[in-house]
Design a protein around this motif. Sequence first.
Motif, PDB file in Angstrom:
ATOM      1  N   GLU A  52      54.217   3.295  25.410  1.00  0.00           N
ATOM      2  CA  GLU A  52      53.956   3.564  26.830  1.00  0.00           C
ATOM      3  C   GLU A  52      52.513   3.963  27.103  1.00  0.00           C
ATOM      4  O   GLU A  52      52.056   3.903  28.245  1.00  0.00           O
ATOM      5  CB  GLU A  52      54.904   4.661  27.333  1.00  0.00           C
ATOM      6  CG  GLU A  52      54.723   6.008  26.655  1.00  0.00           C
ATOM      7  CD  GLU A  52      55.645   6.185  25.457  1.00  0.00           C
ATOM      8  OE1 GLU A  52      55.880   7.341  25.072  1.00  0.00           O
ATOM      9  OE2 GLU A  52      56.118   5.156  24.928  1.00  0.00           O
ATOM     10  N   HIS A  53      51.776   4.358  26.058  1.00  0.00           N
ATOM     11  CA  HIS A  53      50.384   4.769  26.262  1.00  0.00           C
ATOM     12  C   HIS A  53      49.401   3.597  26.137  1.00  0.00           C
ATOM     13  O   HIS A  53      48.269   3.699  26.627  1.00  0.00           O
ATOM     14  CB  HIS A  53      49.988   5.847  25.243  1.00  0.00           C
ATOM     15  CG  HIS A  53      50.735   7.130  25.389  1.00  0.00           C
ATOM     16  ND1 HIS A  53      50.636   7.928  26.506  1.00  0.00           N
ATOM     17  CD2 HIS A  53      51.610   7.759  24.557  1.00  0.00           C
ATOM     18  CE1 HIS A  53      51.408   8.996  26.361  1.00  0.00           C
ATOM     19  NE2 HIS A  53      52.021   8.910  25.186  1.00  0.00           N
ATOM     20  N   PRO A  86      48.919   0.542  27.515  1.00  0.00           N
ATOM     21  CA  PRO A  86      48.246  -0.090  28.659  1.00  0.00           C
ATOM     22  C   PRO A  86      47.192   0.786  29.327  1.00  0.00           C
ATOM     23  O   PRO A  86      46.338   0.267  30.053  1.00  0.00           O
ATOM     24  CB  PRO A  86      49.409  -0.390  29.632  1.00  0.00           C
ATOM     25  CG  PRO A  86      50.645  -0.347  28.801  1.00  0.00           C
ATOM     26  CD  PRO A  86      50.366   0.663  27.747  1.00  0.00           C
ATOM     27  N   ARG A  87      47.229   2.111  29.105  1.00  0.00           N
ATOM     28  CA  ARG A  87      46.335   3.004  29.840  1.00  0.00           C
ATOM     29  C   ARG A  87      45.220   3.581  28.974  1.00  0.00           C
ATOM     30  O   ARG A  87      44.443   4.413  29.446  1.00  0.00           O
ATOM     31  CB  ARG A  87      47.144   4.155  30.449  1.00  0.00           C
ATOM     32  CG  ARG A  87      48.246   3.706  31.390  1.00  0.00           C
ATOM     33  CD  ARG A  87      48.821   4.888  32.137  1.00  0.00           C
ATOM     34  NE  ARG A  87      47.803   5.560  32.926  1.00  0.00           N
ATOM     35  CZ  ARG A  87      47.994   6.727  33.540  1.00  0.00           C
ATOM     36  NH1 ARG A  87      49.168   7.344  33.440  1.00  0.00           N
ATOM     37  NH2 ARG A  87      47.020   7.279  34.238  1.00  0.00           N
ATOM     38  N   LEU A  88      45.122   3.150  27.726  1.00  0.00           N
ATOM     39  CA  LEU A  88      44.159   3.769  26.820  1.00  0.00           C
ATOM     40  C   LEU A  88      42.713   3.578  27.265  1.00  0.00           C
ATOM     41  O   LEU A  88      41.855   4.393  26.943  1.00  0.00           O
ATOM     42  CB  LEU A  88      44.336   3.202  25.401  1.00  0.00           C
ATOM     43  CG  LEU A  88      45.560   3.699  24.636  1.00  0.00           C
ATOM     44  CD1 LEU A  88      45.611   3.054  23.254  1.00  0.00           C
ATOM     45  CD2 LEU A  88      45.539   5.220  24.505  1.00  0.00           C
ATOM     46  N   THR A  89      42.425   2.483  27.975  1.00  0.00           N
ATOM     47  CA  THR A  89      41.035   2.226  28.372  1.00  0.00           C
ATOM     48  C   THR A  89      40.690   2.808  29.736  1.00  0.00           C
ATOM     49  O   THR A  89      39.582   2.587  30.232  1.00  0.00           O
ATOM     50  CB  THR A  89      40.755   0.705  28.386  1.00  0.00           C
ATOM     51  OG1 THR A  89      41.680   0.061  29.262  1.00  0.00           O
ATOM     52  CG2 THR A  89      40.884   0.115  26.995  1.00  0.00           C
ATOM     53  N   GLU A  90      41.615   3.546  30.351  1.00  0.00           N
ATOM     54  CA  GLU A  90      41.297   4.213  31.609  1.00  0.00           C
ATOM     55  C   GLU A  90      40.375   5.404  31.347  1.00  0.00           C
ATOM     56  O   GLU A  90      40.455   6.053  30.295  1.00  0.00           O
ATOM     57  CB  GLU A  90      42.573   4.703  32.296  1.00  0.00           C
ATOM     58  CG  GLU A  90      43.489   3.595  32.770  1.00  0.00           C
ATOM     59  CD  GLU A  90      44.731   4.141  33.455  1.00  0.00           C
ATOM     60  OE1 GLU A  90      44.738   5.352  33.791  1.00  0.00           O
ATOM     61  OE2 GLU A  90      45.683   3.370  33.641  1.00  0.00           O
ATOM     62  N   ARG A  91      39.517   5.702  32.312  1.00  0.00           N
ATOM     63  CA  ARG A  91      38.608   6.839  32.159  1.00  0.00           C
ATOM     64  C   ARG A  91      39.396   8.141  32.072  1.00  0.00           C
ATOM     65  O   ARG A  91      40.296   8.394  32.884  1.00  0.00           O
ATOM     66  CB  ARG A  91      37.655   6.916  33.349  1.00  0.00           C
ATOM     67  CG  ARG A  91      36.730   5.721  33.459  1.00  0.00           C
ATOM     68  CD  ARG A  91      35.809   5.922  34.628  1.00  0.00           C
ATOM     69  NE  ARG A  91      34.958   4.758  34.810  1.00  0.00           N
ATOM     70  CZ  ARG A  91      33.972   4.698  35.700  1.00  0.00           C
ATOM     71  NH1 ARG A  91      33.750   5.725  36.484  1.00  0.00           N
ATOM     72  NH2 ARG A  91      33.238   3.627  35.801  1.00  0.00           N
ATOM     73  N   TYR A 124      41.648   9.108  30.245  1.00  0.00           N
ATOM     74  CA  TYR A 124      43.064   9.106  29.862  1.00  0.00           C
ATOM     75  C   TYR A 124      43.173   9.504  28.394  1.00  0.00           C
ATOM     76  O   TYR A 124      42.475   8.962  27.526  1.00  0.00           O
ATOM     77  CB  TYR A 124      43.696   7.734  30.072  1.00  0.00           C
ATOM     78  CG  TYR A 124      45.173   7.721  29.736  1.00  0.00           C
ATOM     79  CD1 TYR A 124      46.104   8.184  30.655  1.00  0.00           C
ATOM     80  CD2 TYR A 124      45.631   7.292  28.496  1.00  0.00           C
ATOM     81  CE1 TYR A 124      47.465   8.200  30.355  1.00  0.00           C
ATOM     82  CE2 TYR A 124      46.972   7.297  28.185  1.00  0.00           C
ATOM     83  CZ  TYR A 124      47.887   7.756  29.118  1.00  0.00           C
ATOM     84  OH  TYR A 124      49.236   7.777  28.806  1.00  0.00           O
ATOM     85  N   SER A 141      37.132   3.457  27.299  1.00  0.00           N
ATOM     86  CA  SER A 141      36.676   2.876  28.566  1.00  0.00           C
ATOM     87  C   SER A 141      35.299   2.264  28.392  1.00  0.00           C
ATOM     88  O   SER A 141      35.001   1.172  28.899  1.00  0.00           O
ATOM     89  CB  SER A 141      36.655   3.946  29.656  1.00  0.00           C
ATOM     90  OG  SER A 141      36.215   3.403  30.882  1.00  0.00           O
ATOM     91  N   LYS A 158      35.675  -1.004  26.475  1.00  0.00           N
ATOM     92  CA  LYS A 158      36.160  -2.089  27.337  1.00  0.00           C
ATOM     93  C   LYS A 158      35.041  -2.657  28.203  1.00  0.00           C
ATOM     94  O   LYS A 158      34.904  -3.877  28.341  1.00  0.00           O
ATOM     95  CB  LYS A 158      37.298  -1.582  28.219  1.00  0.00           C
ATOM     96  CG  LYS A 158      37.897  -2.653  29.117  1.00  0.00           C
ATOM     97  CD  LYS A 158      38.848  -2.074  30.142  1.00  0.00           C
ATOM     98  CE  LYS A 158      38.086  -1.372  31.250  1.00  0.00           C
ATOM     99  NZ  LYS A 158      38.967  -0.966  32.379  1.00  0.00           N
TER     100      LYS A 158
END
Length: 436
Positions: A370-371, A373-378, A380, A398, A401
Amino acid sequence: MALDGPSPSSPAAFSPWPDRLRHSAIILLVAALALGVLVLRDELLPFRAAAVFLCIAAAALVPWRLHSAVTTREDVFRGSNPVEAPAVNAVVAGMPDPVVLLDRAGRVIHLNEAAAQLAPALRKNELAQFALRSPEIITALREAIATTEPRRATYHDHVPVDRWMELIITPVPVPTAFGGAEKCMLMTFHDLTPLRRVEEMRADFVANASHELRTPLAALSGFIDTLQGPAKDDPRARERFLGIMHTQAGRMARLIDDLLSLSRVELSAHVRPDATVDLIPIIHQVADGLEPLARERQVKVEIDLPETPVTIAGDREELLRLFENLIENALKYGASGGRVIVSLTSAVSGEGTPEIRVKVRDFGPGIAPEHLPRLTERFYRVDVGDSRAQGGTGLGLSLVKHILNRHRGRLLIESVPKNGATFTACFPQPKPPFGA
């Protein structure tokens, strides 16, 4: 007795003539024969036959003369049209911004190389509306053509990368070959992306910095108050608090450094690097620089790279930062696995294009699905406490990416809980030189 040439009634006898004239001649010949037969049978008086023949001749020859005159006029106009002169083409080609010159109907007369790269579908003598599909462009162009007044429009282009463009349409009076003037439309495109990036960078920096810097600043402020008050004369407390303050100050410095790096990469995301760099020495340099951290965490770094150079179009400093983040993350969060493997291979993407892949694999606890898809968000983090304890800022992936986006690459993340994680940086493989 055989004739040496084609008969007068044969279409081959008229083959050197223009098509319309040849058809008219055949019609007149058939009409003359038919009227002659009627006169010989006394079914039609000669003067009436002559009148009918003249009417048929007029009907057959006048359209051909009109067509011939119009064609000649068009040929003369094309040959001497000032808009299509080489000088106009040279002026348009020499302009640095994308420029397209249209006639009053919206057809492309001239365009420069920058415009061809911006809109590859543009073609000479074709309508620009078919190639420029943005609603803002089409609306502005229609209004400019209808009113012969300047128009301005801004639009957001999503392909191949996000760009903000400004279009200025200026009616240009051009003298025609037969006197008077014709209003052509000069379309000029200006790239507003750097300005928009600066605005976004400023807004993001203020928002993110104010959020992330609040905690270390609060800690520093609290320890300073304590040292000035109750712990003023306590050497042991002072030594302990100064150590914590030094750690918090270092965290703030890393955070600011990552924010500035991320902003610089985003500012130039629409400009692809054009320098040629070799990935092999860059990866070795990063691995050597992180050797002290590997010894501290008791992790063995295994390097599996080809001996021959592997070159791509890239920015050396950004690539150093990219591999530093990937390998450092593997050393910090996958330390329990005892080793990290860094390898480079060639592969083919799902779209069938060749690419170069640099894999960084650890054998640590892995990441829950579940983590991913969001690993490259600032900012996160899978585990906020663990990330801050490791000295992470929440911006590393981030930044990875965005660097890959600028290099027209992509990041693949694979992980199975309790079986480590693999981060793969994919770069498009450069095409070999023509004839190589």
